[in-house]
Design a protein around this motif. Structure first.
Motif, PDB file in Angstrom:
ATOM      1  N   LEU A 186      -0.818   5.697  10.406  1.00 52.86           N
ATOM      2  CA  LEU A 186      -0.471   4.661  10.550  1.00 52.86           C
ATOM      3  C   LEU A 186       0.236   3.692   9.512  1.00 52.86           C
ATOM      4  O   LEU A 186       0.965   2.980   9.587  1.00 52.86           O
ATOM      5  CB  LEU A 186      -1.615   3.751  11.537  1.00 52.86           C
ATOM      6  N   ILE A 187      -0.496   4.140   8.300  1.00 56.58           N
ATOM      7  CA  ILE A 187      -0.223   3.153   6.996  1.00 56.58           C
ATOM      8  C   ILE A 187       1.149   3.622   6.828  1.00 56.58           C
ATOM      9  O   ILE A 187       2.117   3.140   6.494  1.00 56.58           O
ATOM     10  CB  ILE A 187      -1.179   3.646   6.066  1.00 56.58           C
ATOM     11  N   LEU A 188       1.352   4.806   6.882  1.00 57.31           N
ATOM     12  CA  LEU A 188       2.677   5.614   6.262  1.00 57.31           C
ATOM     13  C   LEU A 188       3.855   4.973   7.023  1.00 57.31           C
ATOM     14  O   LEU A 188       4.789   4.738   6.881  1.00 57.31           O
ATOM     15  CB  LEU A 188       2.917   6.828   6.187  1.00 57.31           C
ATOM     16  N   ALA A 189       3.515   4.924   8.603  1.00 58.87           N
ATOM     17  CA  ALA A 189       4.658   4.679   9.452  1.00 58.87           C
ATOM     18  C   ALA A 189       4.806   3.102   9.437  1.00 58.87           C
ATOM     19  O   ALA A 189       6.068   2.610   9.377  1.00 58.87           O
ATOM     20  CB  ALA A 189       4.092   4.723  11.017  1.00 58.87           C
ATOM     21  N   GLN A 190       3.817   2.285   9.012  1.00 60.25           N
ATOM     22  CA  GLN A 190       4.225   0.810   8.948  1.00 60.25           C
ATOM     23  C   GLN A 190       4.825   0.728   7.615  1.00 60.25           C
ATOM     24  O   GLN A 190       5.862  -0.115   7.589  1.00 60.25           O
ATOM     25  CB  GLN A 190       2.890   0.144   8.705  1.00 60.25           C
TER      26      GLN A 190
ATOM     27  N   GLU B 106      10.891   8.501   0.176  1.00 61.23           N
ATOM     28  CA  GLU B 106      11.501   6.931   0.441  1.00 61.23           C
ATOM     29  C   GLU B 106      10.461   6.029   0.710  1.00 61.23           C
ATOM     30  O   GLU B 106      10.323   4.906   0.208  1.00 61.23           O
ATOM     31  CB  GLU B 106      12.679   6.990   1.515  1.00 61.23           C
ATOM     32  N   VAL B 107       9.173   6.378   1.521  1.00 61.17           N
ATOM     33  CA  VAL B 107       7.909   5.571   1.788  1.00 61.17           C
ATOM     34  C   VAL B 107       7.284   5.151   0.210  1.00 61.17           C
ATOM     35  O   VAL B 107       7.376   3.986   0.054  1.00 61.17           O
ATOM     36  CB  VAL B 107       7.220   6.090   2.792  1.00 61.17           C
ATOM     37  N   MET B 108       7.496   6.381  -0.540  1.00 61.84           N
ATOM     38  CA  MET B 108       6.689   5.867  -1.750  1.00 61.84           C
ATOM     39  C   MET B 108       7.814   5.165  -2.683  1.00 61.84           C
ATOM     40  O   MET B 108       7.251   4.554  -3.645  1.00 61.84           O
ATOM     41  CB  MET B 108       5.968   7.423  -2.396  1.00 61.84           C
ATOM     42  N   HIS B 109       8.869   5.260  -2.525  1.00 60.36           N
ATOM     43  CA  HIS B 109       9.736   4.492  -3.434  1.00 60.36           C
ATOM     44  C   HIS B 109       9.585   2.982  -2.840  1.00 60.36           C
ATOM     45  O   HIS B 109       9.649   2.140  -3.776  1.00 60.36           O
ATOM     46  CB  HIS B 109      11.262   4.850  -2.923  1.00 60.36           C
ATOM     47  N   THR B 110       9.430   2.641  -1.794  1.00 62.40           N
ATOM     48  CA  THR B 110       8.935   1.286  -1.248  1.00 62.40           C
ATOM     49  C   THR B 110       7.912   0.867  -1.834  1.00 62.40           C
ATOM     50  O   THR B 110       7.720  -0.247  -2.351  1.00 62.40           O
ATOM     51  CB  THR B 110       9.021   1.322   0.115  1.00 62.40           C
ATOM     52  N   ALA B 111       6.855   1.633  -2.017  1.00 69.56           N
ATOM     53  CA  ALA B 111       5.338   1.133  -2.662  1.00 69.56           C
ATOM     54  C   ALA B 111       5.308   1.604  -4.008  1.00 69.56           C
ATOM     55  O   ALA B 111       4.654   0.585  -4.752  1.00 69.56           O
ATOM     56  CB  ALA B 111       4.371   1.979  -1.794  1.00 69.56           C
ATOM     57  N   ALA B 112       6.136   2.264  -4.609  1.00 71.07           N
ATOM     58  CA  ALA B 112       5.820   2.657  -6.154  1.00 71.07           C
ATOM     59  C   ALA B 112       6.922   2.856  -6.894  1.00 71.07           C
ATOM     60  O   ALA B 112       7.002   3.087  -8.228  1.00 71.07           O
ATOM     61  CB  ALA B 112       4.909   3.879  -6.099  1.00 71.07           C
ATOM     62  N   GLY B 113       8.122   2.411  -6.161  1.00 69.05           N
ATOM     63  CA  GLY B 113       9.425   2.626  -7.331  1.00 69.05           C
ATOM     64  C   GLY B 113      10.016   3.914  -7.413  1.00 69.05           C
ATOM     65  O   GLY B 113       9.721   4.684  -6.755  1.00 69.05           O
TER      66      GLY B 113
ATOM     67  N   CYS C 282      -0.088  16.761   8.600  1.00 69.20           N
ATOM     68  CA  CYS C 282       1.176  16.757   9.142  1.00 69.20           C
ATOM     69  C   CYS C 282       1.972  15.572   8.262  1.00 69.20           C
ATOM     70  O   CYS C 282       2.966  14.807   8.836  1.00 69.20           O
ATOM     71  CB  CYS C 282       1.363  16.472  10.377  1.00 69.20           C
ATOM     72  N   HIS C 283       1.284  15.016   7.356  1.00 69.64           N
ATOM     73  CA  HIS C 283       1.748  13.510   6.668  1.00 69.64           C
ATOM     74  C   HIS C 283       3.206  13.609   6.040  1.00 69.64           C
ATOM     75  O   HIS C 283       4.008  12.939   5.745  1.00 69.64           O
ATOM     76  CB  HIS C 283       0.644  13.142   5.766  1.00 69.64           C
TER      77      HIS C 283
ATOM     78  N   GLY D 244      -3.138   5.253   0.434  1.00 72.05           N
ATOM     79  CA  GLY D 244      -3.821   4.130  -0.308  1.00 72.05           C
ATOM     80  C   GLY D 244      -2.832   3.249  -0.940  1.00 72.05           C
ATOM     81  O   GLY D 244      -3.058   2.088  -1.121  1.00 72.05           O
ATOM     82  N   VAL D 245      -1.781   4.176  -1.733  1.00 72.51           N
ATOM     83  CA  VAL D 245      -1.055   3.240  -2.426  1.00 72.51           C
ATOM     84  C   VAL D 245      -0.090   2.522  -1.787  1.00 72.51           C
ATOM     85  O   VAL D 245       0.068   1.169  -2.120  1.00 72.51           O
ATOM     86  CB  VAL D 245      -0.021   4.238  -3.463  1.00 72.51           C
ATOM     87  N   CYS D 246       0.428   3.054  -0.563  1.00 71.63           N
ATOM     88  CA  CYS D 246       1.300   2.090   0.313  1.00 71.63           C
ATOM     89  C   CYS D 246       0.310   0.803   0.665  1.00 71.63           C
ATOM     90  O   CYS D 246       1.061  -0.190   0.955  1.00 71.63           O
ATOM     91  CB  CYS D 246       1.722   3.004   1.628  1.00 71.63           C
ATOM     92  N   LEU D 247      -0.761   0.949   1.433  1.00 67.80           N
ATOM     93  CA  LEU D 247      -1.591  -0.130   1.770  1.00 67.80           C
ATOM     94  C   LEU D 247      -1.893  -1.134   0.816  1.00 67.80           C
ATOM     95  O   LEU D 247      -1.626  -2.220   1.098  1.00 67.80           O
ATOM     96  CB  LEU D 247      -2.997   0.366   2.384  1.00 67.80           C
ATOM     97  N   LEU D 248      -2.153  -0.384  -0.624  1.00 70.57           N
ATOM     98  CA  LEU D 248      -2.346  -1.537  -1.763  1.00 70.57           C
ATOM     99  C   LEU D 248      -1.155  -2.396  -2.052  1.00 70.57           C
ATOM    100  O   LEU D 248      -1.130  -3.667  -1.963  1.00 70.57           O
ATOM    101  CB  LEU D 248      -2.635  -0.600  -2.847  1.00 70.57           C
ATOM    102  N   GLN D 249       0.140  -1.802  -1.966  1.00 70.02           N
ATOM    103  CA  GLN D 249       1.343  -2.376  -2.228  1.00 70.02           C
ATOM    104  C   GLN D 249       1.879  -3.393  -1.241  1.00 70.02           C
ATOM    105  O   GLN D 249       2.195  -4.579  -1.632  1.00 70.02           O
ATOM    106  CB  GLN D 249       2.488  -1.396  -2.705  1.00 70.02           C
TER     107      GLN D 249
END
Length: 525
Positions: free
Chosen positions: A144-148, A160-167, A296-297, A448-453
């Protein structure tokens, strides 16, 4: 009106999502200007500090805040603030039912065959099921965190998701990890295909089957993969596999039913059955297999991006249903498989059964066919990860023709390399031990990084209790992920290097295996 006023008590812990509602209807009054609030939603990142934001603290109190904020980096703001206020459903996308089959097909696979052995190593059914239950909480939250987070910038891949969260460097690091993990997973799938052919030919042809070159696994596995897998590796989108995925789900259900029937009606004599671990450290031995099995993430974002109704409501239904199917199949197969054979259960449980039985023969063939449909999903994710790295460092002006050439080249090299390595690595246990540690990164660290950011971007001062609790949860994800990664990787390497960790003897022994088989076949000295 403030941003806090826009967030209702029942809203998500994330910033507003463009796919769930229209900002103008939900957050703004009739006299409010939406751009006022958009300009004030500046990102706060622990990965990439914004110098403009740092200097802002020392600015004059009378300074116009909107003018100050407008001086920030447009790159960060574009990443963490949605560019549009609404997103229509994807035309011609995958239905919720099709998404369920894609997720299940991506998750179920090699872990099903290896999990009964992991139950034995962990100390029995009760211990392993309890560990699985605790991990499932994080696994579902992570999806759910990754989808959000994917909704923020309309991301189509995990990179691309991690680019959103961590550049940029967050995306590059993710691309490397995804590439390595998917590459290893593809090797595992090919090994499984070879195992199923071995069992089938040993029963149909005889114990000397491998001395006939066209029955030898070193020929059958590459040849069949070339015909059935390679044509599926060049597609640009992942949703074309939804029909094959549905077929794969029913195959897995059949295998689980077979394991249960053999437990209830078979004449197998089980070895010693554990009721508790020999050492508390043994509990960690089941973690890599569970993480690998439910992981499956990596493919969840490409699957989510192809949904006809791309929103959290439909995704929650799809992901929850898919994980429930996985829990049923994994727990059932592992429990009854372990109780059937006890400590004598092998790394691949299907090798414990008599393949001369028609029901077992069907399972062997079906499991091989299911693996053919799963391999392209992992290759797709790994291909996109490697393509992202190549594009970052070597491609300045990308065009459709360059993208197509890059896609075909990477897929071909990837397929050939995994085939060559699968020929030389005939034991899936050795691969799963290492891959399970990488799965901990996808399930714990990245979410965890996505949720933090995303929490910091919504409330960088952590002014609410909800924000502070969310930050604590994010830190738990990250710390636990790195801890499990280190422990599982260390234990896996130790197990693989241990003298007691010898692979099972092959069903048919030949003078030459791997590359030497081809040298002898073509009379190359």
């Amino acid at each position: 009106m403030t941003i806090k006023d826009c967030i209702a008590p029942g809203d998500s812990i994330f910033c507003p999502r463009s796919y769930d509602y229209d900002y103008s209807d939900h957050c703004y009054g009739p006299d409010d200007d939406p751009t006022e609030f958009t300009n004030n939603l500046f990102p706060v990142s622990i990965m990439r500090q914004n110098s403009a934001h740092s200097s802002r603290s020392g600015a004059d109190d009378n300074e116009d805040p909107n003018e100050s904020i407008s001086e920030k980096s447009d790159d960060d703001q574009a990443v963490l603030v949605p560019a549009s206020t609404s997103c229509p459903d994807t035309e011609g996308g995958t239905s919720t039912l099709g998404t369920i089959f894609l997720i299940v097909n991506a998750a179920l696979g090699a872990g099903l065959l290896n999990l009964p052995k992991a139950f034995d190593q962990a100390g029995g059914v009760v211990t392993a099921v309890l560990v699985q239950a605790m991990l499932l909480v994080f696994i579902m939250l992570a999806l759910l965190i990754l989808a959000q987070t994917a909704n923020i910038d309309n991301s189509a891949t995990l990179q691309e998701v991690m680019h959103t969260a961590a550049g940029v460097w967050g995306r590059r690091a993710t691309s490397v990890i995804v590439t390595v993990y998917c590459f290893g997973s593809c090797i595992t799938f090919l090994i499984i295909i070879g195992d199923q052919f071995d069992r089938a030919f040993a029963s149909l042809v005889g114990s000397e089957y491998c001395h006939t070159w066209y029955y030898n696994r070193d020929f059958v596995m590459p040849a069949s993969s070339f015909l059935l897998i390679l044509p599926l590796c060049y597609t640009k989108k992942i949703d074309f596999l939804k029909y094959a995925s549905a077929f794969g789900v029913f195959i897995i259900i059949y295998v689980v039913a077979l394991i249960f029937v053999e437990y209830a009606t078979g004449d197998h004599v089980p070895g010693p059955i554990k009721t508790k671990p020999d050492d508390w450290v043994d509990v960690f031995s089941v973690i890599p297999v569970i993480c690998f099995g439910y992981q499956c993430h990596v493919s969840i974002i490409p699957i989510y991006s192809c949904m006809k109704h791309r929103n959290i409501k439909h995704f929650s239904v799809a992901s929850t249903s898919a994980i429930a199917i996985c829990v049923f199949t994994y727990t059932g197969a592992a429990t009854f498989g372990y109780l059937t054979f006890g400590s004598t259960v092998s790394e691949d449980i299907l090798t414990n059964y008599n393949a001369k039985k028609p029901s077992v023969m069907i399972a062997l063939v079906a499991m091989g066919l299911k693996t053919y449909a799963t391999y392209p999903i992992l290759l797709f994710c790994g291909r996109e990860g490697l393509s992202s790295i190549v594009k970052d460092f070597f491609v300045k002006d990308d065009t459709p023709s360059k993208e197509k050439t890059r896609r075909y080249t990477i897929a071909t090299i990837w397929f050939v390399a995994t085939i060559l390595l699968a020929i030389e690595i005939p034991n899936i246990g050795a691969v799963i031990h290492v891959l399970g540690s990488f799965a901990a990164i996808f399930i714990f660290v990245f979410p965890g990084v996505c949720l933090l950011q995303t929490t910091l971007s919504r409330d960088h001062k952590l002014s609410t209790t909800k924000s502070r609790l969310t930050i604590i949860l994010a830190l738990i994800f990250v710390v636990l992920g790195f801890f499990l990664f280190g422990v599982v990787l260390t234990q896996g390497i130790k197990t693989d290097l241990s003298p007691a960790s010898t692979e099972s003897p092959p069903l048919c022994e030949t003078e030459a295996r791997g590359f030497r088989f081809y040298f002898n076949l073509f009379n190359v000295t």
